[in-house]
Write an enzyme that holds these catalytic residues in place. Structure first.
Site, PDB file in Angstrom:
ATOM      1  NE  ARG A  47      56.545  62.036  55.429  1.00  8.78           N
ATOM      2  CZ  ARG A  47      57.771  61.877  56.010  1.00  8.78           C
ATOM      3  NH1 ARG A  47      58.318  60.581  56.452  1.00  8.78           N
ATOM      4  NH2 ARG A  47      58.225  62.828  56.308  1.00  8.78           N
ATOM      5  CE1 TYR A  48      55.835  63.514  51.925  1.00 10.17           C
ATOM      6  CE2 TYR A  48      58.134  63.099  52.508  1.00 10.17           C
ATOM      7  CZ  TYR A  48      56.699  63.786  52.794  1.00 10.17           C
ATOM      8  OH  TYR A  48      56.663  64.441  53.824  1.00 10.17           O
ATOM      9  CB  THR A  49      58.827  56.766  46.835  1.00 15.50           C
ATOM     10  OG1 THR A  49      59.013  56.375  48.137  1.00 15.50           O
ATOM     11  CG2 THR A  49      59.818  58.123  46.891  1.00 15.50           C
ATOM     12  CB  ALA A  82      60.485  60.037  53.687  1.00 11.27           C
TER      13      ALA A  82
END
Length: 752
Positions: A129-131, A127
């Protein structure tokens, strides 16, 4: 309640506008189609980007995510893109961003991703928000000069901001990274290419604007996919695709044979075609394996880590590796077709299918325009600076007077402007000067900068005045890009990954055999034309059951890899793969369902195909000829017309040729023997007269070797043989009437 159905504004119908449905639909659909074509699906020929990618690049520049700086969360980038420039779904924007970072999707990635950005197996990225992401070197080249008025800006969707209509595009991105998209009524599909080759071709185009696409193909041999692979098209096909802007490329996986000792081996695939998901490829192959469509293959394993390694285990060590791979290329995505449809927005406005030359020309024109615009912008900057330097010089030479005016006058600016004939900008610059600059404001420095800028101004004016100089500069820029991303300076990114080779020519029947498991079957044909294939070689046909009123016509042994040939009374041959015949349960299927056979025709005979044999065909009226069996195979359901017959005549017999003489007997029991060499060999026709009849037609025909004599069987299955001497009175010329059959010849009029 009753009131809720009345349109607003009372019930007098004033607010209802009658609209012609057709016109409304046309207008609205056209508007939708145009917006899809222009603002979503087709790339711009100049920077090779669609609006969503352009907006992502622009946003990353505004966020200062340069290759030498830190990463930012993808959610931050996507949020900015969506809020300021691209009012569409965040997932769509993130998907586009992810693709720009995938080294297996992009030949030259435009985004440097940190975190899980998906893989070649088709797993999706983590997602947003993680990358995290930042730009790559390639994207900085695409944006180079954007702050120097290199391109037009237009208002964003809410008119709060501005966005570039196109990027400066110092990198030939359209062809280098390719593009694909589906608009309304048109699509685009452009495979990736090698930048060094594209730059060489562009340089050639600058020096020789009349160069043909064939000339450019000396530099650009064909696509260069990030996943490698081998293109197996010939140059003529590729040239045609590049000339017309439409075509396709056949791309095959790269594989090699690995020896396992003791004569065993495996085939290892190290590169798969572009756009193919590895996990799906393996799944599909495994399904074919279970369905017994790949009899040469024992097993498929995925041993990939960072690199690709798919292991194919053959059934036995005697399998021909090339044939195994050929059968896999035919049935799986180890070979895939990648389309070319260079449908792009030409000059950013008109959707157009361009040739390789057209695309490069438009890119070069754009580069020249960017150069001119940047030069003009720089020129204006220099002129402003020179003006201020001249003001500084005056201030420096009269520094005490300047200080006095500033200290004593109410409006020092006006006084100074009058006193030394200064412009507004010059006076403003002098007033804004820091006190600490007085020390540095030395005449020599000012004069040095003035001199350098004047020199640069002269050069830029020279450049703007001469088109030849402009092209020279563009050529230098293109050359630099080619070097920077070429195989010498950047071997990992720049070296060609896709190679070219001819597809090995294997006999189609070999490949067909490689795809069918070889098993013995008995083919059964009934009088009414029903076909089936029983498993195994049956010896007793008496147990076969048929539909009411139907019975056995003929049965023969074959293998599932054989072709079954069927000859009909209309003189046509049909071909059916023995593996395609309905199984032995039930009564099979009528031949008319399997092939397109006319209703008024019946089956004369059927047999397993042997391409080495020759066949003797004869019609009821006594015409015939010899045909090589390899010539009668039909590739379609329609069959192949071999013997031409006109009603009431019909094809009656088809026998394999052996020996040197023909024995023919009519319904009138007259027998004639003549040399086989009198019968012509043809691939199609009516044939020649074999025997003459007053009434009736042919009963049977046979070929035999005269040395061994002519033999037949009577109803009690006793065999009679007549030697040359005994046959003397029946030997005659072709097309004679013959004489009554000898004593003991079967009543059925058949040789048995």
């Amino acid at each position: 309640m009753g009131n809720s159905l009345v349109p607003p504004g009372g019930d007098d119908g004033d607010n209802i506008e009658p609209v012609d449905l057709r016109r409304a639909l046309e207008e609205r659909y056209l508007a939708y189609a145009l917006s899809t074509i222009m603002h979503r699906a087709l790339p711009d020929v100049r920077d090779g980007l669609k609006p969503v990618h352009r907006r992502i690049m622009h946003t990353m520049r505004l966020l200062r995510l340069n290759p030498d700086q830190g990463f930012a969360k993808c959610a931050r980038i996507v949020g900015d893109v969506m809020g300021k420039f691209h009012p569409h779904g965040d997932q769509a924007i993130y998907d586009a961003l992810v693709r720009l970072a995938q080294s297996f999707s992009m030949r030259y990635p435009l985004v440097d991703g940190q975190g899980n950005f998906g893989n070649i197996d088709g797993d999706s990225a983590a997602a947003m928000r993680y990358t995290e992401a930042r730009m790559t070197d390639v994207s900085t080249h695409l944006l180079e000069g954007i702050t120097e008025d290199a391109v037009d800006f237009r208002p964003t969707y809410n008119e709060e901001d501005e966005e570039p209509a196109v990027l400066p595009g110092a990198f030939p991105n359209l062809l280098a990274n390719g593009s694909s998209g589906i608009a309304v009524g048109m699509a685009t599909s452009i495979p990736p290419h090698n930048v060094a080759e594209l730059c060489d071709a562009a340089l050639h185009l600058i020096t020789a604007p009349d160069a043909s696409v064939a000339d450019l193909m000396q530099f650009v041999e064909g696509p260069d996919f990030p996943t490698g692979g081998i293109i197996v098209d010939d140059r003529a096909t590729i040239l045609d695709a590049y000339e017309t802007g439409r075509g396709s490329f056949r791309v095959r996986a790269r594989w090699h044979q690995e020896d396992q000792g003791r004569g065993t081996w495996i085939a290892v695939v190290t590169e798969i075609p572009f756009g193919v998901q590895k996990s799906r490829l393996i799944e599909k192959t495994a399904e074919l394996l279970l369905a017994r469509k790949l009899p040469l293959l024992e097993d498929i394993r995925d041993e990939s880590a960072e690199d690709i390694r798919v292991v194919l285990v053959p059934k036995s060590r005697s399998v021909d590796p090339a044939l195994l791979m050929e059968s896999l290329f035919k049935l799986t995505e180890l070979e895939s077709r990648i389309g070319l449809n260079m449908n792009v927005l030409s000059r950013g406005r008109v959707p157009n299918v361009l040739s390789l030359k057209g695309v490069l020309q438009e890119w070069l024109e754009h580069r020249k325009e960017v150069l001119v615009r940047r030069s003009r912008h720089r020129l204006a900057e220099i002129e402003r600076r020179l003006e201020i330097l001249a003001g500084y010089l005056i201030a420096y030479l009269n520094i005490d007077e300047v200080i006095r005016i500033i200290r004593e006058e109410d409006e020092p600016k006006k006084v100074m402007m009058v006193r030394w004939d200064l412009t507004d900008a010059q006076a403003e610059a002098i007033l804004n000067m820091r006190l600490r600059a007085l020390r540095k404001l030395e005449e020599i420095e000012i004069r040095k900068e003035h001199g350098e800028l004047s020199e640069e101004k002269k050069q830029i004016e020279g450049l703007l005045a001469s088109e030849a100089k402009q092209w020279q500069t563009v050529a230098w820029q293109v050359g630099e890009i080619g070097k920077k991303f070429g195989p010498e300076d950047n071997p990992e990114l720049g070296s060609r990954r896709t190679t070219f080779s001819e597809a090995p020519d294997h006999d189609l029947s070999d490949i067909h055999h490689a795809m069918v498991e070889k098993e013995p079957v008995t083919v059964v044909v009934s009088e009414k034309g029903w076909l089936r294939a029983m498993k195994g070689h049956l010896s007793d046909y008496s147990a076969l059951s048929f539909k009411e009123g139907d019975k056995l016509k003929l049965a023969f042994h074959a293998q599932t890899t054989d072709k079954v040939l069927i000859f009909t009374t209309g003189g046509k041959f049909y071909t059916i793969g023995a593996d395609r015949l309905p199984g032995g349960r039930g009564h099979g299927e009528p031949v008319r369902i399997i092939v397109d056979m006319d209703n008024d025709q019946a089956i004369v005979t059927a047999f397993a195909h042997d391409p080495q044999r020759r066949l003797l065909l004869a019609s009821w009226a006594g015409n015939g000829f010899v045909v090589p069996e390899a010539e009668v195979v039909a590739n379609t359901r329609k069959g192949r017309q071999v013997m031409n017959v006109k009603a009431p005549d019909e094809a009656k017999l088809c026998v394999p040729v052996a020996g040197d003489h023909v024995a023919i007997v009519g319904e009138n029991r007259k027998l004639l023997v003549f040399p086989l060499s009198d019968v012509p060999e043809m691939t199609r026709g009516k044939g020649v007269r074999l025997q003459k009849y007053k009434d009736g037609g042919i009963a049977d025909i046979k070929t035999f070797a005269m040395e061994e004599g002519l033999s037949w069987q009577d109803s009690a299955e006793r065999t009679f043989t007549r030697s040359r001497e005994e046959l003397a009175e029946w030997i005659g010329a072709r097309a004679a009437a013959g004489r009554m059959a000898p004593k003991g010849f079967p009543r059925t009029g058949k040789f048995g």
